[in-house]
Structures are given as structure tokens and as C-alpha cells.
Write a protein that holds these residues in place. Structure first.
Motif, short mmCIF file in Angstrom:
data_model
loop_
_atom_site.label_atom_id
_atom_site.label_comp_id
_atom_site.label_asym_id
_atom_site.label_seq_id
_atom_site.Cartn_x
_atom_site.Cartn_y
_atom_site.Cartn_z
N ILE A 23 0.84 -1.20 0.00
CA ILE A 23 0.00 0.00 0.00
C ILE A 23 0.88 1.25 0.00
CG2 ILE A 23 -1.66 1.36 1.34
CD1 ILE A 23 -2.85 -1.26 2.34
N ILE A 24 1.89 1.26 0.85
CA ILE A 24 2.80 2.41 0.93
C ILE A 24 3.54 2.60 -0.39
CG2 ILE A 24 4.85 3.32 2.09
CD1 ILE A 24 3.88 1.86 4.62
N ASP A 25 4.06 1.50 -0.94
CA ASP A 25 4.80 1.58 -2.20
C ASP A 25 3.93 2.06 -3.35
OD1 ASP A 25 7.00 0.67 -0.82
OD2 ASP A 25 6.81 -1.41 -1.51
N ASN A 26 2.63 1.83 -3.22
CA ASN A 26 1.69 2.23 -4.28
C ASN A 26 1.07 3.59 -3.96
OD1 ASN A 26 0.47 1.65 -6.79
ND2 ASN A 26 -1.39 0.91 -5.78
N GLN A 27 1.84 4.44 -3.26
CA GLN A 27 1.41 5.81 -2.93
C GLN A 27 0.11 5.83 -2.14
OE1 GLN A 27 3.49 8.46 -3.72
NE2 GLN A 27 4.83 6.76 -4.29
N TYR A 28 -0.05 4.85 -1.25
CA TYR A 28 -1.17 4.79 -0.31
C TYR A 28 -2.53 4.63 -0.98
CZ TYR A 28 2.46 6.29 2.90
OH TYR A 28 3.61 6.37 3.63
N GLN A 29 -2.53 4.17 -2.20
CA GLN A 29 -3.81 3.92 -2.87
C GLN A 29 -4.50 2.71 -2.25
OE1 GLN A 29 -3.86 3.94 -7.18
NE2 GLN A 29 -2.04 5.25 -7.26
N LEU A 30 -5.83 2.75 -2.26
CA LEU A 30 -6.61 1.64 -1.75
C LEU A 30 -6.38 0.42 -2.64
CD1 LEU A 30 -8.80 0.93 0.40
CD2 LEU A 30 -10.50 1.41 -1.39
N PRO A 31 -5.97 -0.73 -2.06
CA PRO A 31 -5.70 -1.91 -2.88
C PRO A 31 -6.93 -2.36 -3.65
CG PRO A 31 -4.87 -2.20 -0.65
CD PRO A 31 -5.72 -0.96 -0.64
N GLU A 32 -6.74 -2.71 -4.88
CA GLU A 32 -7.85 -3.15 -5.72
C GLU A 32 -8.51 -4.38 -5.11
OE1 GLU A 32 -8.68 -4.43 -10.39
OE2 GLU A 32 -6.74 -3.61 -9.77
N GLY A 33 -9.85 -4.35 -5.09
CA GLY A 33 -10.60 -5.49 -4.57
C GLY A 33 -10.81 -5.46 -3.07
N HIS A 34 -10.35 -4.39 -2.41
CA HIS A 34 -10.49 -4.31 -0.95
C HIS A 34 -11.39 -3.14 -0.57
CE1 HIS A 34 -7.57 -7.38 0.27
NE2 HIS A 34 -6.87 -7.01 -0.80
N ASN A 35 -12.08 -3.31 0.54
CA ASN A 35 -13.02 -2.32 1.04
C ASN A 35 -12.33 -1.36 2.00
OD1 ASN A 35 -15.06 -1.62 3.44
ND2 ASN A 35 -16.22 -1.76 1.54
N LEU A 36 -12.52 -0.06 1.81
CA LEU A 36 -11.87 0.95 2.64
C LEU A 36 -12.19 0.77 4.12
CD1 LEU A 36 -10.32 3.65 3.09
CD2 LEU A 36 -12.50 4.83 2.64
N ILE A 37 -13.46 0.56 4.45
CA ILE A 37 -13.85 0.47 5.85
C ILE A 37 -13.28 -0.79 6.50
CG2 ILE A 37 -15.80 0.28 7.43
CD1 ILE A 37 -15.30 3.07 6.22
N ASP A 38 -13.31 -1.91 5.78
CA ASP A 38 -12.73 -3.14 6.35
C ASP A 38 -11.25 -2.94 6.65
OD1 ASP A 38 -15.18 -4.31 6.09
OD2 ASP A 38 -14.67 -5.56 4.36
N LEU A 39 -10.53 -2.34 5.73
CA LEU A 39 -9.11 -2.11 5.95
C LEU A 39 -8.89 -1.11 7.09
CD1 LEU A 39 -7.68 -1.90 2.31
CD2 LEU A 39 -7.55 -3.81 3.90
#
Length: 293
Positions: A23-39
Motif C-alpha cells: 500500500i505504501i509503495d503504491n502511494q497509499y492507494q486503496l488496494p484493488e478489490g479491498h473495502n476501505l472500511i474493512d481495511l
């Protein structure tokens, strides 16, 4: 505070260091296929970890950017986060030397970031700000674990994080003068509470910045500030060592002196506050001198 969008139980993500580093390496973008609230819930759970890497390098690091830089969360989601975090401020409150300090301290730290977010988007109501201000003050007074750095577990810093929570709430234009007085009185009460440790890790500066946040508003009367400074003069008059060397008295005395000096320096750094400079600063200097050799 009750949100319209509570954080519901969910299936936990297999969240390890490699996943979070991606996530950090990808400039803190929300990982594809994952829910913001769950994370978000899983990351907030890691805030109480005794593993400094998971707590600081990943959970706090990611959440701080999602909240303050990228504005991923909606106002209702931020309210839900507040509801999730507030009970953590009470986890084993009053205990010293327990791992629970990380949960309390980092809950306060994330709450401070949500308060900072409100300074930009003004999503909290006057009643919500008032409630949070009282909760922040209560937590600052109730927290007794003054350890800043815990060997092998990293930074706890509960006093500093509690001060940050209170300070960022004071940036809201909705905070009323009586609430500002409450905030600075709370800081004074904390500073004058008999101490088992001397400030060594900028606790004095972080607490002083709470008072500076009030001074910058220029809404309190000179008499309010004079009365507040008088609390420290009263303490010095009413407290004397119980024996030739009273360690608790001397530690508390040193903390008051360190705090007043930190406040004086920060006031001197302020660029434009003529009322403070003309009315408050000379009295603050006199109070500092009374605590100096």
C-alpha cells in the motif's frame, strides 16, 4: 456521539507487513478489490499493537495519510471511526506500565487527525466538537502512563497524543470561549498534578501548544488569561516540600517550570498577536521568573 454509519464486523483481511508495505509503495492507494472500511477497522486494531513496526510504520502511517492527505473517508465514515476509537481511550485507564497504553494513546492520536481533518472540511457540529473537547480533556487528566518510549515496543507518548487531540479540536471556529478556558485549565491541572517523572520528550512543548491554539484565537479576555496564569502562582505559594528532598514535589515543580518556559518561547515565536504580546507575555515572563533560580 453516534454515527449513521457504524463500522460493522467483517472478515478480517490477511494483513501482514508485505501487504501493508505494498500500500505504501503504491502511494497509499486503496488496494484493488479491498473495502476501505474493512481495511480501516483492521488498521485501527493494529494501533494497540506492541509491535512498533505494525503500529507506527504501517497502521498509523497509512491511516494518517488516508485521513488527512487523501480524504478517503466520508464525514459519516469519520464519525464511525470516532465511535470506534473513543471507547479505546478508556481501556485500562489509570493503569501504568501496561501494554494497553498503546491502544489509548494511538486512539487519541488518530482522533487528533480526524479533528485536523475537520479544520479543512468542517463536518463536525458544534455539539460534536463540544463533546469531543470534554472527552479529550477527561482523557488527558485520566491518563497516568507517562512513558514516552517503551524499550522493545517503541513510542507510547500518551501525554503528547492526548495534548494533540485537545489542540486540534481547538482549531475549530465552533469552540466557544468557555470551552477554551476549560481547555487551558485542563492543561494547567495536568501540569500541576503530582508527577512521578520529569518531562523529557517534548511533553511540555506539546502541552504548551494547546494553550497557543487558544491564544491564536484572540477571543479570551485579558482577565481570563491573568486568572489562568495565577493558577501557577497559587501552586507555588500553596505547595512546599514535605522534607528536605521531596522527589514528587521537585518533579512537579520542574514540569511546571519546563511547561511555562516552553509556552514563553512559543509565544515569542508567534508572528502576529499584539494583545498577547502587550498584555499576556509580560505576565507570563514574570511567572517564568518566579519558577527560575
Amino acid at each position: 456521539m453516534v454515527s449513521d454509519n457504524s463500522l460493522q464486523p467483517h472478515k478480517e483481511v490477511d494483513m501482514d507487513a508485505a501487504f501493508l508495505q505494498q500500500i505504501i509503495d503504491n502511494q497509499y492507494q486503496l488496494p484493488e478489490g479491498h473495502n476501505l472500511i474493512d481495511l480501516t477497522v483492521d488498521l485501527m486494531t493494529f494501533l494497540g499493537s506492541t509491535d512498533a513496526e505494525m503500529r507506527d510504520n504501517y497502521a498509523y502511517n497509512i491511516l494518517s495519510r488516508w485521513i488527512t492527505l487523501y480524504d478517503y473517508h466520508t464525514p459519516n465514515e469519520l464519525r464511525a471511526m470516532i465511535d470506534w476509537l473513543l471507547p479505546r481511550l478508556r481501556t485500562e485507564i489509570g493503569s501504568y506500565g501496561q501494554d494497553s497504553v498503546f491502544e489509548r494513546s494511538y486512539a487519541a492520536l488518530i482522533l487528533s487527525l480526524i479533528a485536523y481533518r475537520d479544520t479543512r472540511s468542517s463536518f463536525l457540529s458544534s455539539d460534536e466538537i463540544s463533546d469531543l473537547l470534554r472527552i479529550a480533556g477527561d482523557y488527558l487528566l485520566a491518563e497516568v502512563d507517562n512513558r514516552a518510549y517503551v524499550p522493545e515496543q517503541g513510542w507510547a507518548n500518551a501525554y503528547a497524543h492526548a495534548a494533540d487531540f485537545l489542540r486540534f479540536l481547538l482549531y475549530s471556529p465552533l469552540v466557544k470561549p468557555d470551552e477554551q478556558i476549560y481547555a487551558i485549565n485542563t492543561v494547567a491541572q495536568k501540569i500541576m498534578t503530582p508527577s512521578e517523572a520529569v518531562f523529557l520528550h517534548d511533553e511540555d512543548d506539546r502541552l504548551a501548544r494547546v494553550v497557543v491554539a487558544v491564544l491564536r484565537r484572540s477571543e479570551l479576555l485579558a482577565t481570563d488569561l491573568d486568572r489562568w496564569l495565577g493558577l501557577f502562582s497559587d501552586w507555588k505559594r500553596d505547595n512546599v516540600p514535605q522534607e528536605e528532598y521531596d522527589p514528587v514535589y521537585h518533579r512537579t515543580y520542574q514540569n511546571i517550570k519546563l511547561f511555562l518556559r516552553a509556552l514563553l518561547i512559543q509565544v515569542e515565536f508567534m508572528e502576529y498577536l499584539p494583545v498577547v504580546r502587550d498584555d499576556f507575555q509580560p505576565l507570563l515572563l514574570a511567572t517564568v521568573r518566579s519558577y527560575s533560580i
